[in-house]
Design a protein around this motif. Sequence first.
Motif, PDB file in Angstrom:
ATOM      1  N   TYR A 122      -6.566  -5.816   5.865  1.00 49.84           N
ATOM      2  CA  TYR A 122      -6.568  -4.689   4.946  1.00 49.84           C
ATOM      3  C   TYR A 122      -6.563  -3.400   5.752  1.00 49.84           C
ATOM      4  CZ  TYR A 122     -11.515  -4.825   6.079  1.00 49.84           C
ATOM      5  OH  TYR A 122     -12.699  -4.856   6.758  1.00 49.84           O
ATOM      6  N   CYS A 123      -6.349  -2.289   5.056  1.00 49.22           N
ATOM      7  CA  CYS A 123      -6.272  -0.991   5.726  1.00 49.22           C
ATOM      8  C   CYS A 123      -7.259  -0.021   5.090  1.00 49.22           C
ATOM      9  CB  CYS A 123      -4.865  -0.411   5.607  1.00 49.22           C
ATOM     10  SG  CYS A 123      -3.581  -1.459   6.323  1.00 49.22           S
ATOM     11  N   ALA A 124      -7.804   0.821   5.920  1.00 42.36           N
ATOM     12  CA  ALA A 124      -8.712   1.860   5.437  1.00 42.36           C
ATOM     13  C   ALA A 124      -8.635   3.025   6.396  1.00 42.36           C
ATOM     14  CB  ALA A 124     -10.142   1.329   5.363  1.00 42.36           C
ATOM     15  N   LEU A 135      -4.033   6.430   2.229  1.00 36.48           N
ATOM     16  CA  LEU A 135      -4.769   5.932   3.392  1.00 36.48           C
ATOM     17  C   LEU A 135      -5.146   7.026   4.390  1.00 36.48           C
ATOM     18  CD1 LEU A 135      -3.178   2.580   4.607  1.00 36.48           C
ATOM     19  CD2 LEU A 135      -5.570   3.030   4.049  1.00 36.48           C
ATOM     20  N   ALA A 136      -4.207   7.912   4.657  1.00 38.97           N
ATOM     21  CA  ALA A 136      -4.454   8.950   5.664  1.00 38.97           C
ATOM     22  C   ALA A 136      -4.014  10.298   5.117  1.00 38.97           C
ATOM     23  CB  ALA A 136      -3.697   8.620   6.947  1.00 38.97           C
ATOM     24  N   ILE A 156     -13.781   1.121  -3.897  1.00 37.23           N
ATOM     25  CA  ILE A 156     -12.680   0.566  -3.103  1.00 37.23           C
ATOM     26  C   ILE A 156     -12.520   1.407  -1.841  1.00 37.23           C
ATOM     27  CG2 ILE A 156     -10.189   0.169  -3.025  1.00 37.23           C
ATOM     28  CD1 ILE A 156     -10.306  -0.319  -6.076  1.00 37.23           C
ATOM     29  N   GLN A 157     -12.643   0.757  -0.706  1.00 33.90           N
ATOM     30  CA  GLN A 157     -12.556   1.480   0.564  1.00 33.90           C
ATOM     31  C   GLN A 157     -11.398   1.005   1.425  1.00 33.90           C
ATOM     32  OE1 GLN A 157     -16.616   0.749   1.830  1.00 33.90           O
ATOM     33  NE2 GLN A 157     -17.125   2.877   1.385  1.00 33.90           N
ATOM     34  N   GLY A 158     -10.787  -0.062   0.990  1.00 35.88           N
ATOM     35  CA  GLY A 158      -9.664  -0.584   1.745  1.00 35.88           C
ATOM     36  C   GLY A 158      -8.612  -1.115   0.797  1.00 35.88           C
ATOM     37  N   VAL A 159      -7.374  -1.137   1.278  1.00 36.62           N
ATOM     38  CA  VAL A 159      -6.279  -1.656   0.463  1.00 36.62           C
ATOM     39  C   VAL A 159      -5.483  -2.683   1.258  1.00 36.62           C
ATOM     40  CG1 VAL A 159      -6.022   0.275  -1.106  1.00 36.62           C
ATOM     41  CG2 VAL A 159      -4.914   0.405   1.118  1.00 36.62           C
ATOM     42  N   PRO A 160      -4.773  -3.568   0.568  1.00 35.94           N
ATOM     43  CA  PRO A 160      -4.629  -3.624  -0.884  1.00 35.94           C
ATOM     44  C   PRO A 160      -5.910  -4.111  -1.555  1.00 35.94           C
ATOM     45  CG  PRO A 160      -3.644  -5.584   0.087  1.00 35.94           C
ATOM     46  CD  PRO A 160      -4.056  -4.691   1.227  1.00 35.94           C
ATOM     47  N   PHE A 161      -6.091  -3.663  -2.766  1.00 42.45           N
ATOM     48  CA  PHE A 161      -7.198  -4.165  -3.572  1.00 42.45           C
ATOM     49  C   PHE A 161      -6.667  -4.509  -4.956  1.00 42.45           C
ATOM     50  CE2 PHE A 161     -10.921  -4.500  -6.097  1.00 42.45           C
ATOM     51  CZ  PHE A 161     -11.854  -5.035  -5.226  1.00 42.45           C
ATOM     52  N   PHE A 218      -3.507   4.992  -3.545  1.00 43.24           N
ATOM     53  CA  PHE A 218      -4.591   5.051  -2.568  1.00 43.24           C
ATOM     54  C   PHE A 218      -3.990   5.665  -1.305  1.00 43.24           C
ATOM     55  CE2 PHE A 218      -7.539   3.768   0.659  1.00 43.24           C
ATOM     56  CZ  PHE A 218      -8.763   3.612   0.036  1.00 43.24           C
ATOM     57  N   ARG A 256     -12.391   5.434  -5.743  1.00 39.84           N
ATOM     58  CA  ARG A 256     -13.658   5.854  -5.154  1.00 39.84           C
ATOM     59  C   ARG A 256     -14.824   5.425  -6.052  1.00 39.84           C
ATOM     60  NH1 ARG A 256     -12.627  11.071  -4.523  1.00 39.84           N
ATOM     61  NH2 ARG A 256     -11.767  10.750  -2.462  1.00 39.84           N
ATOM     62  N   THR A 273     -13.554   5.430   4.275  1.00 40.37           N
ATOM     63  CA  THR A 273     -12.633   6.507   3.922  1.00 40.37           C
ATOM     64  C   THR A 273     -13.349   7.822   3.699  1.00 40.37           C
ATOM     65  OG1 THR A 273     -12.769   5.754   1.641  1.00 40.37           O
ATOM     66  CG2 THR A 273     -10.903   5.019   2.927  1.00 40.37           C
ATOM     67  N   PRO A 324     -15.587  -3.195  -4.321  1.00 38.76           N
ATOM     68  CA  PRO A 324     -16.469  -2.484  -5.228  1.00 38.76           C
ATOM     69  C   PRO A 324     -17.498  -3.399  -5.877  1.00 38.76           C
ATOM     70  CG  PRO A 324     -14.394  -2.944  -6.281  1.00 38.76           C
ATOM     71  CD  PRO A 324     -14.263  -3.428  -4.875  1.00 38.76           C
ATOM     72  N   GLY A 330      -6.289   5.098   7.140  1.00 37.81           N
ATOM     73  CA  GLY A 330      -5.096   5.177   7.964  1.00 37.81           C
ATOM     74  C   GLY A 330      -4.986   4.124   9.033  1.00 37.81           C
TER      75      GLY A 330
END
Lengths: 237, 75
Positions: B52-54, A48-49, A182-187, A46, A178, B74, B39, B56
């Motif tokens: 959590y991170c999204a 992130l940036a 999932i839009q954020g991590v960790p997942f 994933f 996608r 994202t 999801p 960046g």
Amino acid sequence: MTTPASPISVHVWSDIACPWCYIGKRRFERAVEQFGGEVTVEYHSFELAPDTPVDFEGSEVDFLSRHKGMPKAQVAQMLEHVTELAAAEGLDYDFDAVRHTKTLLAHQALHHAKAEGKQLELVERLFAAYFEEGRHTGRAEELTALAAEVGLDPEKLGEALGAGTHAEAVQQDIDTARRYGIQGVPFYVIEGKYGISGAQSSETFASALRRVTEERAQNPEPSQSPARGAAPAGARR
Amino acid sequence: MSPAPGTPEGAATPEHTERSNTPEAPETAVASRPLPPGPEGFQLLGDETAGYCADGACVLPGVGEPGPAEGRPTD
């Protein structure tokens, strides 16, 4: 066929540049210890940036303040907060030393490591390199050096990175994330059935693992495939 | 505090229950309060206090203070 004795599969979407992913990793590991049963863990990419340059010149504070338009003092305070939370998990984050970079090659290296049966080892090494040691994990030469430390053949990895051997696998992971939303991590996806978003507590992770075990005992039938579309279990913890 | 990552500006916070038309969707959701974005099709466990991170950036929901920076969708 899945039996109550078979390992519980856990698929994790993560990025080595994600501070919560490393914290979550520690918490999950503690949960597995508490759980006591067998668990297989596979990491998925994933990014992130994705727009981050490989050679970003500046500190993590610089990057985040530019990226988010926030005052540097506020960013620094936030990083300090995350650092404290990481320390509670035994992690020694050093955001002053972090080399912010694009993680695409690191993801490819992790896929290579998976193919070589060393993914978990490299995940741990890259997290530490990024957050604790200020290593430049965006460069192939640094990645191969780190990979060698966990027993991977650096030349073989270098060739794979140069040829983009695992680029498609990385993209597939990103596409799967996608598709799952999932839009954020960790997942975390447990047994292809339960989703856990964020660096939850060890108790939450352990509870989910126990829940799967209980359900298997109540319904010992062949289980569905893990994490629809995701590859089956990888390295075993 | 900013909207949760995965929640576009002005959009409603996603409900963390599963779609009934998703074949693999469990019948019920465990969570009794909003969760970090996740999801559909999975039964989400845990709570909204997890970091959590999204895109960046990272957040620590529930504390009222963002992490390294505020998260955004994202896409």
